[in-house]
Design a protein around this motif. Structure first.
Motif, PDB file in Angstrom:
ATOM      1  N   TRP A  85      32.370   5.381 -10.371  1.00 61.12           N
ATOM      2  CA  TRP A  85      32.644   5.043  -8.979  1.00 61.12           C
ATOM      3  C   TRP A  85      33.875   4.134  -8.910  1.00 61.12           C
ATOM      4  CZ3 TRP A  85      32.263   0.001  -6.892  1.00 61.12           C
ATOM      5  CH2 TRP A  85      31.843  -0.969  -7.803  1.00 61.12           C
ATOM      6  N   CYS A 118      31.107   6.596  -2.782  1.00 64.72           N
ATOM      7  CA  CYS A 118      30.553   5.886  -3.939  1.00 64.72           C
ATOM      8  C   CYS A 118      29.719   4.692  -3.488  1.00 64.72           C
ATOM      9  CB  CYS A 118      31.675   5.393  -4.852  1.00 64.72           C
ATOM     10  SG  CYS A 118      32.699   6.692  -5.568  1.00 64.72           S
ATOM     11  N   LEU A 134      25.824   3.943  -4.340  1.00 58.41           N
ATOM     12  CA  LEU A 134      25.311   2.713  -4.969  1.00 58.41           C
ATOM     13  C   LEU A 134      24.243   2.065  -4.115  1.00 58.41           C
ATOM     14  CD1 LEU A 134      28.627   1.101  -6.315  1.00 58.41           C
ATOM     15  CD2 LEU A 134      26.924   2.394  -7.600  1.00 58.41           C
ATOM     16  N   THR A 188      20.330   1.304  -5.089  1.00 57.32           N
ATOM     17  CA  THR A 188      19.741  -0.032  -4.918  1.00 57.32           C
ATOM     18  C   THR A 188      18.446   0.043  -4.121  1.00 57.32           C
ATOM     19  OG1 THR A 188      21.946  -1.026  -4.996  1.00 57.32           O
ATOM     20  CG2 THR A 188      20.180  -2.354  -4.048  1.00 57.32           C
ATOM     21  N   ALA A 196      26.327   2.124 -13.913  1.00 55.23           N
ATOM     22  CA  ALA A 196      27.406   2.363 -12.952  1.00 55.23           C
ATOM     23  C   ALA A 196      28.710   1.827 -13.530  1.00 55.23           C
ATOM     24  CB  ALA A 196      27.091   1.693 -11.620  1.00 55.23           C
ATOM     25  N   ILE A 239      29.657  -5.106  -6.363  1.00 54.00           N
ATOM     26  CA  ILE A 239      28.386  -5.053  -7.108  1.00 54.00           C
ATOM     27  C   ILE A 239      27.547  -6.295  -6.795  1.00 54.00           C
ATOM     28  CG2 ILE A 239      27.410  -5.255  -9.430  1.00 54.00           C
ATOM     29  CD1 ILE A 239      28.168  -2.422  -8.748  1.00 54.00           C
ATOM     30  N   PHE A 268      23.337  -5.096  -6.920  1.00 49.76           N
ATOM     31  CA  PHE A 268      23.032  -3.859  -7.624  1.00 49.76           C
ATOM     32  C   PHE A 268      22.095  -4.141  -8.798  1.00 49.76           C
ATOM     33  CE2 PHE A 268      24.166  -0.284 -10.511  1.00 49.76           C
ATOM     34  CZ  PHE A 268      23.875   0.766  -9.656  1.00 49.76           C
ATOM     35  N   THR A 271      26.005  -2.324 -15.269  1.00 52.12           N
ATOM     36  CA  THR A 271      27.336  -1.953 -14.789  1.00 52.12           C
ATOM     37  C   THR A 271      28.354  -2.097 -15.911  1.00 52.12           C
ATOM     38  OG1 THR A 271      27.780  -4.205 -14.031  1.00 52.12           O
ATOM     39  CG2 THR A 271      26.837  -2.656 -12.423  1.00 52.12           C
TER      40      THR A 271
END
Length: 743
Positions: free
Chosen positions: A241, A248, A252, A256, A271, A292, A297, A301
């Motif tokens: 993303w 995107c 996300l 979540t 991610a 983020i 999130f 990541t």
């Protein structure tokens, strides 16, 4: 077809059938839609026949895509009930039985209606053959006068008493038409249901076989050290993303909000942002980290590297035969073992993702194959990932992955070879298996890993013991590790398996000569030359071996032969010069050494030989020049420094301004000498005297005399004593005869 796609050649994959109407004008009209043939099929073949035997022509269509077959029935009889027709089937007796190539003419009683003509063909379209029943449409109220057939042999025959709305068999040389009744069909066709595909903004592609991924590395927001993507024994969705990609961000957010469902399904999410990589956007990983954090999130990541993006693009190229743009969002579903199960382009729908996970995680190989295609059907063979082919995509770019795939391919082929197969197939697989290890050895060679080179060549020989080229390559690797006995053994094995490998003979000869078996080495050099008359190195090596045997004349001939093959072979020029010097031909030797330096200007031995030769010839300035070149090539060589100092100090023909340089060179030689030598002191004394420093010359010369006496070299001590007397009279030492040095 797949090969053409891989080569980047055009292939639409959506070649619809088209119908063109002759408008009697320069252009045809496309009436495909009007007549009902504008299907979204990838058409291939067409056959025309009267399937329902109602007098008009129907059509079978063959497609590459589903539905594979379509039957189109002609229903115009209800619209035009008065239209008439007639059918003919031909049977040859003296020509081919089906009368292929015959021309049929239907002559009507009304001359204004003209005649109708057709030719019978075998194959009347791409991959297609229509019925051999020849159909003639007659329009309304037509009466047939007669029919003529021009048979393939050239004879023309006339048939009469033919009525419309009938089927006739016309037999060659019979002159009488035979009416053929309509046969009842026993085949019942059932129309299949053709559901329309459901289109979505997300493209989901499940793979028919779990694909082992290359090493994929990413970084963390707070740690630039690369780390490998791993599944930790749980399925993993890797999502790519960017902060500038609005779809995107929505994706996300979905991850979540539905994190509990995702975790409950046993799925992890990673991610990875591509911020900072795209040249079209000026965002950075810091922008992605802010988003983020704001989303809170809940999954892991990371940050993409250029290598990661390139490898992912390579993966899609492998599976879809072309490299497409890296559009976002983009996701990959991995199983618990880290193998790729599915690829998603566009926003991942969570429900579809979880359904895919449930189906793919427990699917059998056949079920995996069925899930990978959008339509039902039967498989003729099982699909499995060819790791050997995949390895080729990584070679030269990512050797770590290349090696990984090749090692996997060796296991694949080993399993196949356990099956009962025909002998020729076993031999093919044996060579293929061995060649995989050869490719590993070559990769290790490129990276300088000599141990792996040797190991992989040995693995290849366990599969194919008589593989001549592998024996040869292994011998080269062993020789590079100075394991000459083993190298010689493998050269012998290579020659035993294939006596025509000239390089093996040459290299074995080099080992034999180096280990004292000169005569046997000569034999192998001669064999190499007999196999390859342009093998310059073999001529050269034979020349050196003959020189060791004392056969100087033939040795010179072999060096000349090497130069015939390669005039720039400076080693051959050098050794030819050595032969010529040994035969007393200093001029020819000097010319050979000059050729060496024209090719390799810093060749040390050529300069040494020329410095000596030119000195003997009285060409002192030329000799000095070669000694000076040597001081650049070997600046700390005591012998070179001393010789040049002596020449500058004692030769009256040279420039007097160079005599101070002689002092410096002689002093430098003494500083570098590990052990003080009377010759070095003698040279320094001569240099001092040449610059009128007689006191220093006398002192230094006496030290040289004492040292020579101590070592028992009375003759040298006597010569030094004579020079001391010169210095005491205030005279420097000068050599007078060409090459007459007493040093």
């Amino acid at each position: 077809m797949i090969r053409m796609i891989k080569e980047g050649k055009s292939f639409s994959g959506n070649e619809r059938n088209c119908v063109f109407l002759n408008t009697s004008h320069p252009r045809f009209a496309n009436v495909s839609s009007a007549v009902g043939l504008d299907f979204k099929d990838d058409g291939r073949g067409m056959a025309v026949l009267d399937w329902d035997q109602d007098g008009d022509l129907d059509m079978w269509l063959r497609n590459r895509s589903g539905p594979r077959l379509r039957l189109l029935l002609n229903r115009t009889d209800s619209l035009l009930p008065r239209n008439q027709w007639v059918y003919f089937r031909l049977q040859g007796t003296s020509c081919n039985r089906d009368a292929i190539g015959a021309r049929v003419e239907v002559h009507l009683k009304d001359p204004r209606q003209g005649r109708l003509v057709q030719t019978l063909h075998a194959g009347d379209g791409y991959l297609s053959q229509s019925s051999k029943w020849m159909h003639f449409g007659l329009g309304t109220d037509a009466e047939i006068d007669h029919v003529t057939v021009r048979w393939p042999a050239g004879k023309t025959e006339t048939f009469g008493d033919i009525q419309p709305q009938r089927r006739y068999l016309l037999i060659q040389d019979s002159g009488e038409p035979v009416e053929s009744p309509v046969s009842e069909r026993q085949l019942s066709l059932v129309e299949s249901d053709q559901p329309k595909p459901q289109y979505s903004e997300t493209s989901s592609s499940s793979l028919p076989d779990p694909f082992p991924l290359p090493v994929l590395r990413y970084t963390k927001f707070d740690d630039p050290a690369p780390r490998e993507i791993k599944t930790n024994s749980r399925p993993l969705l890797v999502n790519f993303w960017a902060s500038w990609c609005l779809p995107c961000l929505g994706e996300l957010q979905d991850f979540t909000e539905r994190q509990q469902e995702i975790r409950a399904a046993g799925l992890d999410v990673l991610a990875i942002t591509v911020d900072g990589i795209s040249i079209d956007h000026d965002t950075t990983p810091a922008n992605a980290q802010q988003l983020i954090n704001r989303l809170e999130f809940p999954f892991d990541t990371g940050v993409a590297t250029s290598e990661l993006i390139d490898k992912v693009a390579l993966i899609t190229e492998i599976h879809f035969y072309r490299r497409s743009s890296f559009d976002l969002p983009f996701s990959m579903l991995l199983d618990a073992e880290g193998r790729l199960l599915s690829i998603y382009r566009g926003v991942v729908e969570i429900d579809a993702l979880l359904e895919d996970l449930d189906q793919l995680s427990s699917a059998s190989p056949l079920e995996m194959m069925n899930l990978s295609v959008p339509m039902p059907g039967r498989w003729y063979d099982e699909i499995s990932t060819d790791l050997r082919e995949i390895a080729g995509s990584f070679r030269g770019r990512y050797n770590e992955d290349f090696v990984r795939y090749v090692k996997g391919a060796t296991k694949q082929i080993a399993k196949i070879r356990e099956l009962t197969l025909p002998e020729h197939e076993q031999k093919r697989l044996q060579k293929l298996h061995a060649d995989l290890y050869v490719s590993l050895a070559k990769t290790a060679w490129e990276t300088g890993d000599a141990d792996q080179v040797i190991e992989q060549y040995r693995n290849a020989l366990t599969i194919r013991p008589n593989y001549a080229r592998v024996h040869y390559n292994l011998a080269v690797a062993l020789a590079g590790r100075r394991q000459v006995e083993l190298a010689a053994e493998h050269y012998r094995q290579a020659i035993k398996s294939d006596p025509k490998i000239a390089e093996a003979h040459n290299n074995l000869g080099m080992i034999l000569v180096a280990t004292g078996s000169v005569d046997e080495g000569v034999t192998h050099f001669r064999q190499a030359i007999s196999l390859d008359s342009e093998f310059g190195r073999a001529y050269f090596n034979l020349g050196r071996a003959l020189r060791l045997q004392g056969n100087f004349s033939e040795a010179g001939d072999q060096f000349r032969a090497a130069l015939q093959v390669n005039p720039g072979y400076y080693q051959a020029h050098f050794w030819l010069g050595m032969i010529q010097q040994g035969q007393g031909d200093d001029q020819a030797a000097a010319e050979s050494f000059d050729r060496v330096l024209s090719i390799e200007p810093e060749h040390e031995m050529a300069h040494r030989m020329l410095a000596t030769l030119r000195y003997r010839q009285g060409k002192y300035a030329v000799s000095v020049n070669h000694f000076r070149q040597l001081t650049k090539v070997v600046p700390d060589d005591v012998e070179v420094l001393n010789a040049l100092a002596w020449l500058l100090a004692t030769q009256p023909q040279l420039d007097p301004s160079d005599r101070q340089e002689a002092v410096q060179l002689a002093q430098r030689a003494i500083e570098l000498a590990e052990q003080l030598d009377p010759s070095l002191l003698d040279t320094l004394a001569a240099a001092y005297a040449s610059t009128q420093r007689f006191e220093d010359a006398i002192t230094t010369a006496r030290r040289a005399w004492t040292l020579a006496e101590t070592r028992g070299d009375a003759q040298f001590a006597e010569r030094i004593g004579d020079r001391v007397k010169l210095y005491e009279r205030g005279q420097s030492y000068r050599e007078t005869a060409a090459g007459g040095s007493d040093k």
